[in-house]
Design a protein around this motif. Structure first.
Motif, PDB file in Angstrom:
ATOM      1  N   ALA A  60       0.701  -1.063   0.048  1.00 21.55           N
ATOM      2  CA  ALA A  60      -0.349  -0.132   0.390  1.00 21.55           C
ATOM      3  C   ALA A  60       0.428   1.464  -0.178  1.00 21.55           C
ATOM      4  O   ALA A  60       1.593   1.700   0.347  1.00 21.55           O
ATOM      5  CB  ALA A  60      -0.412  -0.215   1.000  1.00 21.55           C
ATOM      6  N   TRP A  61       0.052   2.173  -0.663  1.00 22.55           N
ATOM      7  CA  TRP A  61       1.319   3.672  -0.270  1.00 22.55           C
ATOM      8  C   TRP A  61       0.400   4.062   0.741  1.00 22.55           C
ATOM      9  O   TRP A  61      -1.122   4.780   0.353  1.00 22.55           O
ATOM     10  CB  TRP A  61       1.048   4.641  -1.692  1.00 22.55           C
ATOM     11  CG  TRP A  61       1.732   4.039  -3.224  1.00 22.55           C
ATOM     12  CD1 TRP A  61       1.576   2.922  -3.902  1.00 22.55           C
ATOM     13  CD2 TRP A  61       2.755   4.366  -3.507  1.00 22.55           C
ATOM     14  NE1 TRP A  61       2.847   3.300  -4.661  1.00 22.55           N
ATOM     15  CE2 TRP A  61       3.484   4.120  -4.144  1.00 22.55           C
ATOM     16  CE3 TRP A  61       3.884   4.993  -2.693  1.00 22.55           C
ATOM     17  CZ2 TRP A  61       5.427   3.732  -4.870  1.00 22.55           C
ATOM     18  CZ3 TRP A  61       4.958   5.891  -2.916  1.00 22.55           C
ATOM     19  CH2 TRP A  61       5.756   4.979  -4.397  1.00 22.55           C
ATOM     20  N   ILE A  62       1.072   5.257   1.563  1.00 19.51           N
ATOM     21  CA  ILE A  62       0.942   6.126   2.233  1.00 19.51           C
ATOM     22  C   ILE A  62       1.420   7.191   1.495  1.00 19.51           C
ATOM     23  O   ILE A  62       2.469   8.104   1.870  1.00 19.51           O
ATOM     24  CB  ILE A  62       1.850   6.059   3.977  1.00 19.51           C
ATOM     25  CG1 ILE A  62       1.648   4.576   4.592  1.00 19.51           C
ATOM     26  CG2 ILE A  62       1.906   6.801   4.635  1.00 19.51           C
ATOM     27  CD1 ILE A  62       2.705   4.313   5.277  1.00 19.51           C
ATOM     28  N   LEU A  63      -0.068   8.035   2.077  1.00 20.61           N
ATOM     29  CA  LEU A  63       0.342   9.520   1.303  1.00 20.61           C
ATOM     30  C   LEU A  63       0.045  10.682   3.209  1.00 20.61           C
ATOM     31  O   LEU A  63      -1.215  10.402   3.366  1.00 20.61           O
ATOM     32  CB  LEU A  63      -1.079   9.658   0.575  1.00 20.61           C
ATOM     33  CG  LEU A  63      -0.959   9.421  -0.589  1.00 20.61           C
ATOM     34  CD1 LEU A  63      -1.853   9.461  -1.715  1.00 20.61           C
ATOM     35  CD2 LEU A  63       0.450   8.788  -0.994  1.00 20.61           C
ATOM     36  N   ASN A  64       0.612  11.164   3.522  1.00 20.37           N
ATOM     37  CA  ASN A  64       1.032  11.767   4.531  1.00 20.37           C
ATOM     38  C   ASN A  64       0.905  13.599   4.598  1.00 20.37           C
ATOM     39  O   ASN A  64       1.449  13.879   4.277  1.00 20.37           O
ATOM     40  CB  ASN A  64       2.232  11.103   4.806  1.00 20.37           C
ATOM     41  CG  ASN A  64       2.264  12.260   6.544  1.00 20.37           C
ATOM     42  OD1 ASN A  64       2.103  11.769   7.458  1.00 20.37           O
ATOM     43  ND2 ASN A  64       4.268  12.910   7.264  1.00 20.37           N
ATOM     44  N   TYR A  65      -0.256  13.589   5.237  1.00 23.95           N
ATOM     45  CA  TYR A  65      -0.550  15.266   5.897  1.00 23.95           C
ATOM     46  C   TYR A  65       0.188  15.443   6.831  1.00 23.95           C
ATOM     47  O   TYR A  65       0.041  16.737   7.056  1.00 23.95           O
ATOM     48  CB  TYR A  65      -1.917  15.097   5.456  1.00 23.95           C
ATOM     49  CG  TYR A  65      -2.495  15.793   3.695  1.00 23.95           C
ATOM     50  CD1 TYR A  65      -1.263  16.024   3.017  1.00 23.95           C
ATOM     51  CD2 TYR A  65      -3.782  16.147   4.156  1.00 23.95           C
ATOM     52  CE1 TYR A  65      -2.146  16.632   2.072  1.00 23.95           C
ATOM     53  CE2 TYR A  65      -3.791  16.124   2.705  1.00 23.95           C
ATOM     54  CZ  TYR A  65      -3.427  17.072   1.823  1.00 23.95           C
ATOM     55  OH  TYR A  65      -3.267  17.562   0.301  1.00 23.95           O
ATOM     56  N   THR A  66       0.296  14.272   7.531  1.00 23.64           N
ATOM     57  CA  THR A  66       0.637  14.739   9.154  1.00 23.64           C
ATOM     58  C   THR A  66       2.206  15.270   9.175  1.00 23.64           C
ATOM     59  O   THR A  66       3.281  15.369   8.936  1.00 23.64           O
ATOM     60  CB  THR A  66       0.372  13.008   9.927  1.00 23.64           C
ATOM     61  OG1 THR A  66      -0.298  12.422   9.711  1.00 23.64           O
ATOM     62  CG2 THR A  66       1.275  12.961  11.310  1.00 23.64           C
ATOM     63  N   ASN A  67       1.448  16.629   9.991  1.00 21.75           N
ATOM     64  CA  ASN A  67       2.467  17.383  10.480  1.00 21.75           C
ATOM     65  C   ASN A  67       3.871  16.921  12.111  1.00 21.75           C
ATOM     66  O   ASN A  67       3.050  16.143  12.471  1.00 21.75           O
ATOM     67  CB  ASN A  67       2.282  18.802  10.495  1.00 21.75           C
ATOM     68  CG  ASN A  67       0.974  19.710   9.344  1.00 21.75           C
ATOM     69  OD1 ASN A  67       2.923  19.195   8.341  1.00 21.75           O
ATOM     70  ND2 ASN A  67       0.740  20.214   9.482  1.00 21.75           N
ATOM     71  N   PRO A  68       4.577  17.441  12.018  1.00 18.21           N
ATOM     72  CA  PRO A  68       5.396  18.154  10.714  1.00 18.21           C
ATOM     73  C   PRO A  68       6.538  17.641   9.762  1.00 18.21           C
ATOM     74  O   PRO A  68       7.070  16.640  10.487  1.00 18.21           O
ATOM     75  CB  PRO A  68       6.188  19.006  12.008  1.00 18.21           C
ATOM     76  CG  PRO A  68       5.760  19.034  13.261  1.00 18.21           C
ATOM     77  CD  PRO A  68       5.241  17.902  13.315  1.00 18.21           C
ATOM     78  N   GLU A  69       6.191  18.512   8.380  1.00 13.86           N
ATOM     79  CA  GLU A  69       6.245  16.889   7.568  1.00 13.86           C
ATOM     80  C   GLU A  69       7.748  16.335   6.800  1.00 13.86           C
ATOM     81  O   GLU A  69       8.129  15.626   6.888  1.00 13.86           O
ATOM     82  CB  GLU A  69       5.585  17.634   6.233  1.00 13.86           C
ATOM     83  CG  GLU A  69       4.437  17.405   6.194  1.00 13.86           C
ATOM     84  CD  GLU A  69       3.792  16.301   5.458  1.00 13.86           C
ATOM     85  OE1 GLU A  69       4.405  15.430   5.205  1.00 13.86           O
ATOM     86  OE2 GLU A  69       2.738  16.047   5.818  1.00 13.86           O
TER      87      GLU A  69
END
Length: 443
Positions: free
Chosen positions: A143-152
């Motif tokens: 699976a691909w993880i697309l990360n919006y979690t900060n601080p990037e």
């Protein structure tokens, strides 16, 4: 990625930004044929509330061919998925409030992703995001993880060290939010733009914005407009007056440094004294979100349950579209262009290779293909970035090595901090309030 149906999990499913992502998924089924959507959150109540809201959205938008579920169980959340959209907030808004208010006690910037508050959040987020990556590696390693979690930047560096082969893209929607706000203010169409940009996350500059429909770089005229008068808040942020302060500071930045269009977050690094003087130490951004988006989400869920509610408002800005478009570009191998946080490896030729930078990249089935700047960046930007990048690397060192000394060095080198004495005082207080979240730092 050759599949006729796609399963997606939103990690941090109870977050207030989830409806925007879900709306984008519903509107993008022609290019991303979603079959199953799962909401995963460790906060059962928030996940329940969001599940109710998304169910109602599906009714209003007449979406009947997508299976919706919610869970607090990692195995149920991450087994047999194709994409994981991560937007977790470790410690919730209660800890964000501490990140913002404790630095302000010492006359330092109090902000969730910038300054020492951002470093506090970063030490919590690293642990939380590494846990998500492990779940995906265990249950759906393709699976691909697309990360919006900060601080990037901090998270990208930590994941690179711990899971160098993980299939993950780290993206921030701030650049497209800036672009969309500019476009709506001045009558452009953002989707016609090809932007050149470089920096660290929340720490960068545009060098050009080519408008394909006009056949020219429109950045010089945008800068002239912004120097004369700040732009107005776009409709998707209309309920949040603090954004107008951000656009006012963007104009101040451009009046001093007019050659490049800056990310608005640079105000925290270039004008920390002004930011602190204009901050209310008793009522920060966390309190605004608690009294705004968070409260509205809880009330909407309660109204839906009691069948007393107005129609859901569907202008969520570009936040959701960006991450969904990224997934679609992977799924279709379409090599669309995005701003991503990636290892530098020569993309900015006069910056260290192992810096984690934010630059344009093409995205296809094998992931990100960063676009080289080709030319060295100027010494002013380079000096700012090198110092902040070194501070971020020291903080990631501190996380993995459990090193108090590295953490203190990171806090001292942070571009918003003028004194090692203040850095130590804030660090020591943050250690106490983060005892359930941070790794133990050994002196």
């Amino acid at each position: 990625m050759k599949k006729s149906q796609v399963n997606i999990t939103i990690a941090g499913g109870g977050a207030t930004h989830t409806p925007g992502i879900v709306q984008a998924l519903f509107e993008s089924r022609d290019k991303l044929p979603i079959h199953e959507l799962r909401l995963y959150d460790i906060d059962q109540q928030k996940n329940d509330d969001m599940f109710v809201i998304i169910q109602e959205m599906m009714k209003q938008l007449k979406v009947k061919d997508i299976t919706l579920s919610q869970t607090t169980n990692p195995k149920a959340a991450f087994s047999n998925v194709d994409f994981v959209f991560s937007q977790i907030r470790v410690g919730d808004l209660e800890m964000r409030e501490k990140d913002e208010k404790i630095p302000l006690k010492y006359g330092l910037v109090g902000q969730e992703t910038c300054g020492v508050g951002g470093f506090s959040y970063g030490l919590r987020s690293i642990k939380g995001l590494l846990e998500i990556v492990k779940f995906v590696q265990d249950y759906s390693p393709d699976a691909w993880i697309l990360n919006y979690t900060n601080p990037e930047s901090l998270i990208a560096e930590a994941v690179r060290r711990k899971y160098p082969n993980a299939k993950i893209l780290n993206a921030c929607d701030m650049t497209i939010s800036i672009e969309e706000t500019i476009a709506r203010n001045y009558g452009y169409e953002r989707k016609n733009w090809v932007a050149q940009y470089y920096g660290l996350n929340h720490f960068g500059w545009y060098t050009s914005i080519f408008d394909k429909s006009l056949g020219r770089d429109v950045m010089p005229e945008i800068i002239q407009k912004l120097k004369k008068e700040p732009m107005k808040v776009a409709s998707f942020n209309a309920k949040d007056p603090s954004w107008q302060d951000a656009w006012n500071m963007l104009t101040k930045n451009l009046q001093l440094f007019p050659d490049y269009l800056p990310n608005n977050y640079l105000e925290y690094y270039l004008f920390p004294d002004i930011v602190v003087n204009n901050s209310n130490p008793n009522y920060t951004r966390a309190n605004q979100v608690m009294d705004g988006r968070l409260k509205e989400t809880k009330e909407l869920a309660a109204q839906i349950r009691s069948n007393h509610f107005d129609d859901i408002h569907f202008d969520f800005g570009e936040h959701g579209n960006y991450i969904v478009d990224m997934a679609a570009s992977i799924f279709n191998d379409s090599h669309e262009r995005f701003m991503l946080i990636v290892p530098n490896v020569g993309a900015i030729p006069n910056l260290r290779a192992d810096s984690v930078v934010e630059i344009p990249a093409y995205v296809g089935c094998t992931g990100a293909e960063p676009i080289s700047m080709r030319h060295p960046i100027n010494n002013f930007h380079k000096g700012l970035m090198e110092a902040q990048d070194a501070a971020e690397k020291l903080l990631v060192d501190a996380y993995f090595e459990h090193s108090y000394q590295k953490a203190l060095q990171a806090f001292t080198l942070n571009q918003t901090v003028p004194s090692a004495d203040k850095a130590k005082k804030v660090l020591d207080e943050l250690i106490v309030v983060n005892k359930d979240y941070w790794p133990e730092l050994n002196k």
